[in-house]
Design a protein around this motif. Sequence first.
Motif, PDB file in Angstrom:
ATOM      1  N   VAL A   1       0.309  11.023  -0.033  1.00 52.10           N
ATOM      2  CA  VAL A   1       0.556   9.635   0.358  1.00 52.10           C
ATOM      3  C   VAL A   1       2.018   9.221   0.329  1.00 52.10           C
TER       4      VAL A   1
ATOM      5  N   SER B   1       6.732  10.488   8.797  1.00 48.53           N
ATOM      6  CA  SER B   1       5.914   9.882   7.749  1.00 48.53           C
ATOM      7  C   SER B   1       5.040   8.764   8.303  1.00 48.53           C
ATOM      8  N   GLN B   2       5.591   7.955   9.165  1.00 47.60           N
ATOM      9  CA  GLN B   2       4.808   6.882   9.762  1.00 47.60           C
ATOM     10  C   GLN B   2       3.620   7.440  10.542  1.00 47.60           C
TER      11      GLN B   2
ATOM     12  N   GLY C   1       0.984   8.717   7.951  1.00 52.41           N
ATOM     13  CA  GLY C   1       0.467   7.801   6.939  1.00 52.41           C
ATOM     14  C   GLY C   1       1.027   8.069   5.563  1.00 52.41           C
TER      15      GLY C   1
ATOM     16  N   GLN D   1      -5.283  13.439  -0.692  1.00 50.01           N
ATOM     17  CA  GLN D   1      -4.340  12.566   0.015  1.00 50.01           C
ATOM     18  C   GLN D   1      -2.896  12.795  -0.418  1.00 50.01           C
TER      19      GLN D   1
ATOM     20  N   ASN E   1       8.298   1.455   6.377  1.00 52.66           N
ATOM     21  CA  ASN E   1       7.792   2.708   5.824  1.00 52.66           C
ATOM     22  C   ASN E   1       8.095   2.843   4.331  1.00 52.66           C
TER      23      ASN E   1
ATOM     24  N   SER F   1       4.145   7.053   2.860  1.00 49.73           N
ATOM     25  CA  SER F   1       5.166   6.056   2.525  1.00 49.73           C
ATOM     26  C   SER F   1       6.362   6.699   1.850  1.00 49.73           C
TER      27      SER F   1
ATOM     28  N   TYR G   1       0.840  -1.199   0.000  1.00 51.03           N
ATOM     29  CA  TYR G   1       0.000   0.000   0.000  1.00 51.03           C
ATOM     30  C   TYR G   1       0.874   1.247   0.000  1.00 51.03           C
TER      31      TYR G   1
ATOM     32  N   HIS H   1       1.038  17.808   4.563  1.00 53.26           N
ATOM     33  CA  HIS H   1      -0.006  16.835   4.902  1.00 53.26           C
ATOM     34  C   HIS H   1      -1.211  17.527   5.519  1.00 53.26           C
TER      35      HIS H   1
ATOM     36  N   GLY I   1       1.209   4.719   1.373  1.00 53.04           N
ATOM     37  CA  GLY I   1       0.696   5.572   2.437  1.00 53.04           C
ATOM     38  C   GLY I   1      -0.547   4.987   3.067  1.00 53.04           C
ATOM     39  N   ASN I   2      -1.321   5.856   3.678  1.00 54.49           N
ATOM     40  CA  ASN I   2      -2.564   5.445   4.325  1.00 54.49           C
ATOM     41  C   ASN I   2      -3.698   5.511   3.302  1.00 54.49           C
ATOM     42  N   SER I   3      -3.571   4.695   2.271  1.00 54.97           N
ATOM     43  CA  SER I   3      -4.561   4.669   1.196  1.00 54.97           C
ATOM     44  C   SER I   3      -4.835   3.229   0.824  1.00 54.97           C
TER      45      SER I   3
END
Length: 337
Positions: free
Chosen positions: A175, A196-197, A200, A173, A279, A202, A6, A164, A8-10
């Motif tokens: 990402v 970054s973690q 969210g 987003q 990450n 990457s 994945y 962000h 990022g947080n997507s």
Amino acid sequence: MVNYRYLGNSGFKVSEITYGNWVTHASQVDDSAAIATVHKALDLGITTFDTADTYANTAAEVVLGKALDGQPRESLEIFTKVYWPIGRKGPNDVGLSRKHIFDGIHGSLKRLNVDYVDLYQAHRYDYETPIEETMQAFADIVRQGKALYIGVSEWTAEQLREGHALAKELGVQLVSNQPQYSALWRVIEGTVVPTSQALGISQIVWSPMAQGVLSGKYLPGQPVPAGSRATDDKSGANFIKRFMEDDVLTAVQKLTPIAAEAGLSMPQLAIAWVLQNPNVAAALVGASRPEQLEDNVKASGVVLDADTMAAIDAALSPVAVTDPQETYKVSPAARPA
């Protein structure tokens, strides 16, 4: 075949080995060889491709577009970037102003021969443009369907936080970040990765083999191989200089038995090492010949055990660059002319 991660947080997945054409297309290799290498990448399961408008002053995007022509668009993940001077390199042909971003995306889509890119990235941070203007322009491009996600490249932890927050406020987003990262260049580990973690975001890392030094082909006290990247200004010779000291090359040679014990080639060990970082969503690899990719993709899915990771650290820690302050030196203080 290549594994996916994945971004990022997507819910968006990319191939963890991603093909990049920075110093190859329209520069190091002719078009027929470049197209053959892209087709080999597809055959090997790589579906994610990264380019930028600045590569070969827009010509690299054209070559990638030709190479991907006829492929099902929904089966590809295509990334490009905007910031560096392109075209006639006039006063508005650079940076992250609203004008240059809109000119940039329209030019990239035309050269790539696609209706949208999956990820549109700020190639550096632009100190001459308010970040609010930059992020609003990116958000508008996403809303217009010309890009699906926003990314950046070589931003500091503070810049990532601000970008962000603005992206979230605008309903889009952010990402990914695209930094240099390898077992010899670990400057993002101090602040960029933890930030970054938390957000969210990457990492899509470039130069996982430290411009080829981690392949082990450069030997201490010996002339560099003819035709190698270290001899070619078009292929990143200036970037590789920092790793060409004898103490670095000597340390790298200590990885040879470690790679052999793990059943990996030296390039595979280098790529697998960056992919151990949770990450990291993808390692960017370039190739001038199809057979190079056949070796590189075998790093996908490799899990290095704790003893192997410790042995790599022991070999390289005396020469690896880890200072987080290096992340503040990448984006130019003023737009390049």
